[in-house]
Motif scaffolding. Structure first.
Motif, PDB file in Angstrom:
ATOM      1  N   SER A 106       0.833  -0.981   0.193  1.00 15.11           N
ATOM      2  CA  SER A 106      -0.155   0.021  -0.163  1.00 15.11           C
ATOM      3  C   SER A 106       0.911   1.226   0.092  1.00 15.11           C
ATOM      4  N   PRO A 107       0.310   2.385  -0.327  1.00 15.45           N
ATOM      5  CA  PRO A 107       1.173   3.658  -0.491  1.00 15.45           C
ATOM      6  C   PRO A 107       1.693   3.991   0.945  1.00 15.45           C
ATOM      7  N   LEU A 108       0.813   3.791   2.136  1.00 20.06           N
ATOM      8  CA  LEU A 108       1.312   3.939   3.267  1.00 20.06           C
ATOM      9  C   LEU A 108       2.692   3.150   3.850  1.00 20.06           C
ATOM     10  N   ALA A 109       2.304   1.750   3.572  1.00 22.89           N
ATOM     11  CA  ALA A 109       3.401   0.828   3.959  1.00 22.89           C
ATOM     12  C   ALA A 109       4.653   0.998   3.059  1.00 22.89           C
ATOM     13  N   PHE A 110       4.459   1.526   2.001  1.00 21.34           N
ATOM     14  CA  PHE A 110       5.481   1.919   0.936  1.00 21.34           C
ATOM     15  C   PHE A 110       6.481   2.919   1.684  1.00 21.34           C
ATOM     16  N   ARG A 111       5.722   4.029   1.930  1.00 23.11           N
ATOM     17  CA  ARG A 111       6.333   5.274   2.880  1.00 23.11           C
ATOM     18  C   ARG A 111       7.077   4.739   3.869  1.00 23.11           C
ATOM     19  N   GLN A 112       6.290   4.135   4.733  1.00 17.82           N
ATOM     20  CA  GLN A 112       7.056   3.495   6.063  1.00 17.82           C
ATOM     21  C   GLN A 112       8.183   2.782   5.816  1.00 17.82           C
ATOM     22  N   ARG A 113       8.192   1.993   5.011  1.00  9.62           N
ATOM     23  CA  ARG A 113       9.305   1.229   4.816  1.00  9.62           C
ATOM     24  C   ARG A 113      10.707   2.247   4.455  1.00  9.62           C
ATOM     25  N   LEU A 114      10.350   2.921   3.536  1.00  9.91           N
ATOM     26  CA  LEU A 114      11.274   3.942   2.922  1.00  9.91           C
ATOM     27  C   LEU A 114      11.749   4.761   3.865  1.00  9.91           C
ATOM     28  N   GLN A 115      10.807   5.427   4.971  1.00  8.97           N
ATOM     29  CA  GLN A 115      11.414   6.244   5.930  1.00  8.97           C
ATOM     30  C   GLN A 115      12.117   5.442   7.192  1.00  8.97           C
ATOM     31  N   ALA A 116      11.863   4.060   7.298  1.00  6.77           N
ATOM     32  CA  ALA A 116      12.473   3.320   8.230  1.00  6.77           C
ATOM     33  C   ALA A 116      14.076   3.240   7.852  1.00  6.77           C
ATOM     34  N   GLY A 117      14.348   3.328   6.740  1.00  5.33           N
ATOM     35  CA  GLY A 117      15.872   3.467   6.262  1.00  5.33           C
ATOM     36  C   GLY A 117      16.208   2.158   5.812  1.00  5.33           C
ATOM     37  N   PRO A 118      16.953   2.114   4.440  1.00  2.36           N
ATOM     38  CA  PRO A 118      17.388   1.025   3.893  1.00  2.36           C
ATOM     39  C   PRO A 118      18.504   0.177   4.516  1.00  2.36           C
ATOM     40  N   VAL A 119      18.415  -1.214   4.775  1.00  7.21           N
ATOM     41  CA  VAL A 119      19.658  -2.139   5.083  1.00  7.21           C
ATOM     42  C   VAL A 119      20.589  -1.952   4.038  1.00  7.21           C
ATOM     43  N   VAL A 120      21.863  -1.570   4.485  1.00  7.34           N
ATOM     44  CA  VAL A 120      23.133  -1.251   3.421  1.00  7.34           C
ATOM     45  C   VAL A 120      24.219  -2.098   3.895  1.00  7.34           C
ATOM     46  N   SER A 121      24.997  -2.787   3.128  1.00  7.37           N
ATOM     47  CA  SER A 121      26.272  -3.246   3.394  1.00  7.37           C
ATOM     48  C   SER A 121      27.199  -2.631   2.542  1.00  7.37           C
ATOM     49  N   LEU A 122      28.638  -2.699   2.780  1.00  3.09           N
ATOM     50  CA  LEU A 122      29.759  -2.098   1.920  1.00  3.09           C
ATOM     51  C   LEU A 122      30.484  -3.155   1.272  1.00  3.09           C
ATOM     52  N   GLU A 123      30.638  -3.076   0.224  1.00  2.00           N
ATOM     53  CA  GLU A 123      31.364  -4.267  -0.674  1.00  2.00           C
ATOM     54  C   GLU A 123      32.428  -3.523  -1.579  1.00  2.00           C
ATOM     55  N   THR A 124      33.475  -4.311  -1.658  1.00  2.00           N
ATOM     56  CA  THR A 124      34.641  -3.967  -2.645  1.00  2.00           C
ATOM     57  C   THR A 124      34.341  -4.836  -3.861  1.00  2.00           C
ATOM     58  N   LEU A 125      34.083  -4.308  -4.992  1.00  2.00           N
ATOM     59  CA  LEU A 125      33.908  -5.187  -6.125  1.00  2.00           C
ATOM     60  C   LEU A 125      35.327  -5.073  -7.129  1.00  2.00           C
ATOM     61  N   PRO A 126      35.697  -6.136  -7.603  1.00  2.41           N
ATOM     62  CA  PRO A 126      37.010  -6.011  -8.576  1.00  2.41           C
ATOM     63  C   PRO A 126      36.510  -5.345  -9.906  1.00  2.41           C
ATOM     64  N   ALA A 127      37.292  -5.079 -10.953  1.00  3.98           N
ATOM     65  CA  ALA A 127      36.935  -4.457 -12.113  1.00  3.98           C
ATOM     66  C   ALA A 127      36.043  -5.086 -12.749  1.00  3.98           C
ATOM     67  N   LEU A 128      35.034  -4.463 -13.539  1.00  2.99           N
ATOM     68  CA  LEU A 128      34.148  -5.079 -14.187  1.00  2.99           C
ATOM     69  C   LEU A 128      34.189  -4.778 -15.844  1.00  2.99           C
ATOM     70  N   HIS A 129      34.078  -5.927 -16.601  1.00  8.06           N
ATOM     71  CA  HIS A 129      34.024  -5.696 -18.000  1.00  8.06           C
ATOM     72  C   HIS A 129      32.748  -6.024 -18.650  1.00  8.06           C
ATOM     73  N   ILE A 130      31.760  -5.294 -19.224  1.00 10.72           N
ATOM     74  CA  ILE A 130      30.571  -5.599 -19.173  1.00 10.72           C
ATOM     75  C   ILE A 130      30.178  -5.286 -20.626  1.00 10.72           C
ATOM     76  N   HIS A 131      29.433  -6.138 -21.275  1.00  6.70           N
ATOM     77  CA  HIS A 131      28.876  -6.121 -22.763  1.00  6.70           C
ATOM     78  C   HIS A 131      27.546  -5.165 -22.481  1.00  6.70           C
ATOM     79  N   ALA A 132      27.475  -4.137 -23.135  1.00  6.23           N
ATOM     80  CA  ALA A 132      26.247  -2.963 -22.596  1.00  6.23           C
ATOM     81  C   ALA A 132      25.801  -2.567 -24.073  1.00  6.23           C
ATOM     82  N   LEU A 133      24.283  -2.166 -23.932  1.00  5.05           N
ATOM     83  CA  LEU A 133      23.624  -1.784 -24.889  1.00  5.05           C
ATOM     84  C   LEU A 133      23.083  -0.222 -24.408  1.00  5.05           C
ATOM     85  N   ARG A 134      23.384   1.074 -25.089  1.00  2.22           N
ATOM     86  CA  ARG A 134      23.067   2.190 -24.599  1.00  2.22           C
ATOM     87  C   ARG A 134      21.617   2.330 -24.823  1.00  2.22           C
TER      88      ARG A 134
END
Length: 274
Positions: free
Chosen positions: A106-134
């Motif tokens: 629901s809109p209210l539940a969606f807003r409350q979830r956002l305001q509660a703050g996201p769960v975040v972790s920190l990760e170090t990623l290696p170099a990436l080589h990506i095939h991509a379409l603009r």
């Protein structure tokens, strides 16, 4: 004109109609007015639109209005009722029903979830080589660029499907997006698919569960609520979206996307120059 050029022209002209919807989602968009923008006959426009975008004009308008609502719900104001009215719904009940179908909450539940703050972790990623379409066109049609990339890659084994974004989709010309894939077997670049190299580094990572239409609001919440209190600042690499499953075989409410914002320690650049 070869087939590839013809397809690109179709996409560019339909993108003009989609851009008009995104720019003014509450305007009275008719098939005739949108067909005129795209330079197609109004008698054939809707079939062309459906073939290019994969959805009807009415579905695009509804989706864009509800996506706009998710961005408004990041803030504490305006009220849910006012946001529903801004999205074109006559009653809170109709808005809540449509929003729940769209976002899985629901809109209210969606807003409350956002305001509660996201769960975040920190990760170090290696170099990436990506095939991509603009991506060409408004952010609302990114799903169609992802679909084109899948078709272009065919049966090539894919390790990870990604989105790469520079800038803010709300800022128009400053926003750049690529549909990307990390492949098990590298392919030579083609006129459409190119190889992008992303430097290694630190990322703030949040796993979003729900439809892709929530991605914009979730990233906005990360910037608004987590980043200022984190002791980190954004670094000049693209924001990454790692799609862990697919709407082709997964319910929208169960889709999972790793959202990765490139960061460095706050003040690290000044410290390095001292």
């Amino acid at each position: 004109m070869n087939p590839r050029q013809s397809q690109a022209l179709y996409r560019e002209r339909i993108a003009l109609a989609v851009a008009a919807i995104v720019r003014e989602p509450l305007a009275d968009h008719t098939l005739h007015s949108l067909a005129a923008l795209a330079h197609f006959s109004p008698f054939h426009f809707h079939r062309v639109y459906l073939s290019v975008t994969g959805e009807t004009v009415a579905a695009t308008i509804r989706r864009v209005r509800l996506a706009q609502a998710t961005r408004q719900l990041v803030r504490t104001e305006p009220s849910v009722t006012r946001i529903g009215q801004d999205a074109g719904y006559d009653s809170p009940q109709a808005f809540s029903r449509a929003f729940r179908q769209f976002a899985g909450a629901s809109p209210l539940a969606f807003r409350q979830r956002l305001q509660a703050g996201p769960v975040v972790s920190l990760e170090t990623l290696p170099a990436l080589h990506i095939h991509a379409l603009r991506h060409v066109g408004p952010p609302a049609t990114i799903a169609h660029t992802q679909r084109r990339l899948r078709l272009l890659l065919g049966q090539t084994p894919v390790r990870a499907r990604l989105g790469l974004a520079w800038g803010d989709p709300e800022q128009g010309e400053d926003f750049v997006y690529y549909a990307g894939a990390e492949l098990a077997t590298p392919l030579p670049p083609t006129p459409d698919v190119q190889t992008l190299s992303i430097l290694p580094g630190l990322y703030a990572v949040h796993t979003l569960t729900g439809p892709y239409t929530q991605i914009g609001a979730a990233i906005s919440a990360l910037y608004a609520t987590w980043l200022p209190q984190s002791g980190y600042e954004p670094e000049n690499r693209p924001v990454l979206e790692h799609y862990l499953n697919s709407p082709r075989d997964t319910a929208l409410a169960a889709l999972q996307t790793r959202l990765m914002i490139p960061v460095r320690a706050l003040g690290a650049l000044e410290g390095a120059g001292a």
